[in-house]
Scaffold this active site. Structure first.
Site, PDB file in Angstrom:
ATOM      1  N   LYS B  85      15.956   4.124  -3.686  1.00 58.18           N
ATOM      2  CA  LYS B  85      17.175   3.641  -3.202  1.00 58.18           C
ATOM      3  C   LYS B  85      18.267   3.369  -4.490  1.00 58.18           C
ATOM      4  O   LYS B  85      19.481   3.675  -4.331  1.00 58.18           O
ATOM      5  CB  LYS B  85      16.937   2.191  -2.563  1.00 58.18           C
ATOM      6  CG  LYS B  85      16.172   2.656  -1.333  1.00 58.18           C
ATOM      7  CD  LYS B  85      17.145   3.086  -0.296  1.00 58.18           C
ATOM      8  CE  LYS B  85      16.407   3.009   1.114  1.00 58.18           C
ATOM      9  NZ  LYS B  85      17.017   3.563   2.310  1.00 58.18           N
ATOM     10  N   GLU B 107      23.613  -3.835   3.860  1.00 61.06           N
ATOM     11  CA  GLU B 107      22.298  -4.339   4.677  1.00 61.06           C
ATOM     12  C   GLU B 107      21.031  -3.749   4.084  1.00 61.06           C
ATOM     13  O   GLU B 107      21.001  -2.912   3.425  1.00 61.06           O
ATOM     14  CB  GLU B 107      22.439  -3.764   6.054  1.00 61.06           C
ATOM     15  CG  GLU B 107      21.956  -2.437   6.484  1.00 61.06           C
ATOM     16  CD  GLU B 107      22.396  -1.370   5.486  1.00 61.06           C
ATOM     17  OE1 GLU B 107      21.665  -0.608   5.087  1.00 61.06           O
ATOM     18  OE2 GLU B 107      23.654  -1.156   5.404  1.00 61.06           O
ATOM     19  N   SER B 374       8.617   8.540  -1.817  1.00 66.65           N
ATOM     20  CA  SER B 374       9.925   7.622  -1.925  1.00 66.65           C
ATOM     21  C   SER B 374       9.786   6.373  -2.482  1.00 66.65           C
ATOM     22  O   SER B 374      10.800   5.832  -2.951  1.00 66.65           O
ATOM     23  CB  SER B 374      10.515   7.552  -0.581  1.00 66.65           C
ATOM     24  OG  SER B 374       9.603   7.076   0.366  1.00 66.65           O
TER      25      SER B 374
HETATM   26  C1  LIG Z   1      10.394   3.555   0.043  1.00 63.88           C
HETATM   27  C2  LIG Z   1      11.148   3.845   1.318  1.00 63.88           C
HETATM   28  N1  LIG Z   1      11.061   5.242   1.788  1.00 63.88           N
HETATM   29  C3  LIG Z   1      12.071   5.815   2.832  1.00 63.88           C
HETATM   30  C4  LIG Z   1      12.946   4.918   3.235  1.00 63.88           C
HETATM   31  C5  LIG Z   1      13.543   5.201   4.348  1.00 63.88           C
HETATM   32  O1  LIG Z   1      15.232   5.625   4.093  1.00 63.88           O
HETATM   33  P1  LIG Z   1      15.894   6.809   4.056  1.00 63.88           P
HETATM   34  O2  LIG Z   1      15.494   7.474   5.358  1.00 63.88           O
HETATM   35  O3  LIG Z   1      17.213   6.445   3.930  1.00 63.88           O
HETATM   36  O4  LIG Z   1      15.136   7.731   2.845  1.00 63.88           O
HETATM   37  C6  LIG Z   1      13.072   3.548   2.865  1.00 63.88           C
HETATM   38  C7  LIG Z   1      13.942   2.574   3.603  1.00 63.88           C
HETATM   39  O5  LIG Z   1      14.078   1.326   3.171  1.00 63.88           O
HETATM   40  C8  LIG Z   1      12.126   3.096   1.512  1.00 63.88           C
HETATM   41  O6  LIG Z   1      12.054   1.788   1.262  1.00 63.88           O
END
Ligand SMILES: Cc1ncc(COP(=O)(O)O)c(C=O)c1O
Ligand SMILES: Cc1ncc(COP(=O)(O)O)c(C=O)c1O
Lengths: 269, 391, 391, 269
Positions: B85, B107, B374
């Protein structure tokens, strides 16, 4: 039942237009029907009939709650259209604007939605999340059926875009005087009066001002500033929301309130 | 991607009139400032020294043995704050600062984006207010505390179901009030144009690094990249630099929830259809009338009924394959990844791992598969322990 | 540092006879394997791709403004697991694996080292058992859960005061039983020879990177390096490559606790004297009779009555200046660092920050000061919130 | 009172030596005094008097608890030495080995500690955390005062180091048969008997075997395997620890237990 005729007639009489705004189905369809009849009988010149939506991003707490209650009551867009058709059959003659967030229209299909709205007896559409740049297709479909797509202007609208909006608008311009969402406010903001002046210079289209209007004094000063009318929404919902167990009991108060607002539209100097 | 702000038919700018000006200014500012050498320099230094980029590409031996593939993990969990993020928030915070804004609002669901916004706000010197669904605040209590420690105001959202979708709505409402002084720091590749483009551009650093790293490691591009997502920011970040490489298969894993039956899932590609929410046309969970349906998954960060416009488009045209993982597969993937690799993935991330582990039919033996890791799962510790050990 | 295993008079190998053989084998194996190219290669890859090295050197503008110095943070908080501990555990786990051991045992206080051992064990494929004082288990509950998720056995230690010192003792006892199959993965630069040497060697990667980074950034060596510590592993890791550079001032910040009065502190350099504990002669909190005194500080990871032999020596000869920070200064430093930099430091790390913030007399305006940011404070979130906000 | 004489005499009689091991001050100095008198009167040939330490890393749960209780009772190393001196004054004649973790000695000063130990009436020192490599200075200081520094061997001790230990040892060798810490065990491990054999081949020094011995049968088989005696510690502490409110009441049982162990030392074939 003709929007332009109604507004033209009011202008000729030197009188402001009053358009109450109600989300249909809050807290029940039957109450909404009684409410609409009351509004029509208490001096409303036009009616804004909102179709409840799950994510009303242009609305404030009062109308968010309205939508939530209406949806919990199981109200669908179809119910709203049917109700309008029913009121027309009963003899309701005021112009009616249908308010729908864009996904409700998109989901049904633009042409289909317009067709149904026209058949139910609406004179126009208000789509709170559809700026002019995205409105092309709906403008076409609405016009083809004689419906006005009411466009909005706000204090943040640039000169350039104001020109474009005025160019595409028909019926009237919905002037949102405040930066923010719907909801009754105690005071009018100076930006509202300024905005009316700015828009007035560009167009002779009727200007109906909404968002935050809750008192006859508001109405009077808006008309003095050059507006052609007012939209009053949350201030009405606020009254019956206080007695949700028995909302009908508030109808007399609402009637008095609307009469007082209508009274203010006549005091135009 | 014909029209500006459109990805095929998806995207657009479906907002209240009051927000159009702010979006136009933002678009203009992004196009002007982002490519400038000073902006790139300042962002580059923050990404390197504050966020901790480049993140490693880790050859995961335990998962490789299990799957028969050469599995690599792109370690976004190592970014400051514990997820991808911050790549986005640092960039947008710098932008907002240069635009003369004094405040950031946003948010958050899992809290990761709120945290990343609070961090970026403090680094750049902007006030931060975070809207968070009341249910998410309970589920991600530790991230709420982290945000508060960082001095951010966390405002509970009680409208709707008190989850992410409602928090986005409330943030848009607040932005309508305050857009002259305030930047809405959108957390994923969703919302009205130019947000999806800004967020994807800022997250693309993931894929650019990945491309360089895998070429160095394997001498070739990967056979597949797997990423979880809801809005799609981590997935697009990883995918974007590979879109033209048609032989790199791209998998987008959404939250399957308990089952693909009504109201038990967040799998919008399986159960939704195009619709307009929060300013954009996108793949959307909705009922027959166009009312948005609440999504359901144990991963707060995937619990959003819409898929961003770009990922919606890429799935529609077949460039990305939309798939899903069920909650129970996700928890099992957490357990396996902990045991085999010593790494605790976020529940969101574990969706990508679960898909890899449960779909041998999609991956040939010896293929090079990159999972975009992620985020880390510290925020989900309680939920995971309760699920796996019942206490 | 005359004798092998000695730093001046400090160090040595004061253990039960039963452990001598294991220590000799370990010494031999480390000297043989560690310099070998394969070992270096394998460790190098793990440090880069698994641990996330090199860690950034971040120019902290907020803290720089506050102090008038050019403050840099060496970001060990970004290492996988959230602290410098993995630098050491990866190296020792590889070593143990190559020595044919099948199991790792260790002790932990803050849980960071236990976690890092569990991770390293899973990566390398060794069973892990972690001894942890029963009080520390309560105070660092989230790290206990993390370790359990990773599959490590966490064994509560109820002897003594149920804190780190007692956990070390119990691990030594367990090692006496199992040294043929089991490696004691010592978590800091303490214990009998060769542990202090092994741990400092493995942690020196911090200082080597730091040296290169600061030269690149400032074109010169720093004026001062500040590190917190108890055993001294993160401090020595940062200091070692600068020991010969006499103009680089080195500050070692220990836990001052509530006050420097008896039984309210962990400041062994202020309140202790040389003594033998856990296999080595070192600076030690003890009573007049030589009974070891329990240390006291809110930072679990600094709550050890001994200072490792090398840091004891370096302070004795004046190369390192031993200083301290009180608990209340530490919490305030946490608050300031959160607000000014968006970074939540571990309570241990915050000792180094607190010293910098509270001792302007030690640092001239414009000096380049590096703080070794040894870990992130997620593990301390509850304690910090309770202290700062009373709930 | 002479250690070598005592052990020589026992060897001549074909009898094994029994050395009970007690941490002084557990749960109180007065009980420890009565316990030591009881042990002396029930067949003990030597006494191992432990000075309680805060971090007894070579000890198991029973003795860890002993140390904790003694320290909570406020017992200091000086108290232990005084107690020994007092027993000597009373007429205690058995050789006494003082057990102290190294920091207690280091803290007092090596020379000073040895001097005080000698004056109090000890014949030697046992230092559980001092392998031969670190023992040089203490060996010198002890020898200079006629004290034996008892060295240990264990199953993990290499041949090379065994040679060095045997070379430096005096008095007797403390043979630790098990890998681990102190504590009563149910069975002897085969490694113990093996180790006795290994050491026996290298030295004629008396071999006293300790760690884990809890039964007369253990004693008998150790002696059969070539040991010169046994150390019994935790098995005794375990008896009085069960009745800490009134430890004196266990003295008869302890006396019987020690007699039975001593009996086993005489059954040597
Ligand atoms: C660790 C993690 N992966 C994935 C996501 C999903 O978001 P995005 O589709 O924008 O990658 C989030 C959202 O909070 C997240 O915290
Ligand atoms: C973040 C952090 N910093 C510092 C320390 C102190 O250990 P050392 O002195 O070995 O660096 C610890 C120990 O747990 C720790 O977790």
């Amino acid at each position: 039942m003709e929007l332009e005729a109604t507004l033209g007639e009011l202008r000729r009489r030197g009188e402001g237009a009053l358009m109450p705004h109600v989300y249909f189905g809050d807290p029940s369809p039957s109450f909404s029907l009684r409410l609409l009849r009351t509004l029509a009988g208490s001096g409303a010149d036009l009616l804004e009939l909102g179709i409840p939506f799950s994510d009303p991003i242009a609305d404030g707490p009062t109308f968010i709650a309205s939508c939530e209650r209406a949806l919990s009551a199981g109200v669908t867009p179809r119910d709203c259209l049917k109700a309008l058709a029913g009121l027309r059959e009963e003899g309701l003659r005021l112009p009616v604007l249908l308010t729908a967030y864009y996904n409700l229209i998109f989901s049904r299909g633009l042409a289909e939605f317009c067709e149904e709205a026209r058949r139910a007896g609406a004179q126009g559409l208000i789509v709170p999340d559809l700026p002019v740049e995205e409105a092309g297709e709906l403008l076409r479909e609405a016009r083809r059926r004689g419906l006005h797509l009411i466009l909005q202007v706000t204090p943040t609208t640039s000169e350039r875009r104001l020109g474009r909006i005025v160019g595409e608008a028909s019926g009237f311009l919905y002037v949102i005087g405040v930066e923010g969402v719907t909801g009754a406010r105690e005071e009018l903001e100076p930006s509202t009066l300024e905005l009316i002046g700015r828009v007035r210079r560009l167009t002779s289209l009727p200007l109906l001002v909404g968002f935050g209007i809750s008192r006859p004094e508001h109405v009077a000063s808006l008309l003095r500033a050059g507006a052609d009318g007012c939209v009053v929404g949350s201030a009405i919902a606020r009254i019956y929301s206080e007695r949700l167990e028995e909302p009908e009991s508030t109808l007399p108060r609402i009637s008095d309130f609307v009469r007082s607002l209508k009274g203010a539209t006549r005091r135009k100097t | 991607m014909a029209l500006k702000g459109r990805f095929g038919r998806f995207g657009g700018r479906y907002v209240s009139e009051v927000l159009v000006q702010a979006l136009e200014e933002l678009e203009e500012a992004f196009e002007r400032l982002y490519p400038s050498p000073e902006f790139q320099r300042e962002l580059g230094i923050l990404l390197r020294d504050y966020a901790g980029r480049p993140t490693p590409l880790y050859h995961a031996r335990g998962l490789s043995e299990l799957t028969g593939c050469r599995v690599y993990l792109k370690r976004e969990d190592l970014v400051t704050g514990g997820s991808h993020k911050l790549n986005n928030t640092l960039g947008q915070a710098l932008l907002a600062k240069r635009m003369g804004k004094t405040r950031l609002i946003t948010e958050t669901a899992a809290g990761q984006h709120g945290l990343a916004t609070a961090m970026a706000g403090n680094v750049v010197g902007l006030e931060v207010e975070v809207f968070m669904g009341i249910k998410d605040m309970e589920r991600q209590a530790s991230n709420v505390k982290r945000m508060q420690l960082l001095g951010a105001k966390v405002t509970p959202v009680t409208t709707g179901s008190g989850v992410l979708k409602d928090a986005v709505s409330d943030t848009l409402r607040e932005w309508a009030r305050s857009s002259r002084t305030t930047h809405y720091l959108m957390g994923s590749t969703v919302g009205p144009h130019p947000f999806p483009e800004i967020v994807a551009t800022l997250q693309s650093v993931i894929g650019r690094e990945l491309r360089e790293q895998i070429l160095e490691r394997e001498g070739r591009l990967p056979d597949a990249i797997v990423a979880c997502g809801s809005g799609g920011s981590n997935a697009l970040g990883a995918f974007r630099p590979f879109l033209e490489d048609r032989r790199v298969r791209l998998y987008f894993v959404e939250g399957g929830g308990e089952s693909l039956e009504a109201d038990n899932s967040a799998a919008a590609f399986q159960l939704g259809r195009p619709g307009v929410l929060h300013g954009a046309l996108m793949q959307l969970l909705q009922d027959e009338h166009g009312q948005v349906k609440p999504s359901k998954t144990r991963a707060a960060g995937l619990n959003y009924p819409g898929r961003g416009p770009e990922i919606s488009y890429l799935c529609e045209v077949g460039r990305v394959k939309p798939v899903y993982a069920f909650d129970r597969e996700v928890f099992e993937a957490v357990r396996i990844t902990c045991r085999k690799e010593g790494l605790l993935p976020a529940l969101e991330t574990a969706h990508a791992l679960a898909f890899l582990l449960n779909h041998p039919e999609e991956f040939d033996r010896g293929e090079v598969v990159v999972v975009n890791f992620s985020g880390r799962g510290d925020k989900d510790l309680e939920t995971i322990m309760r699920h796996l050990y019942g206490a």
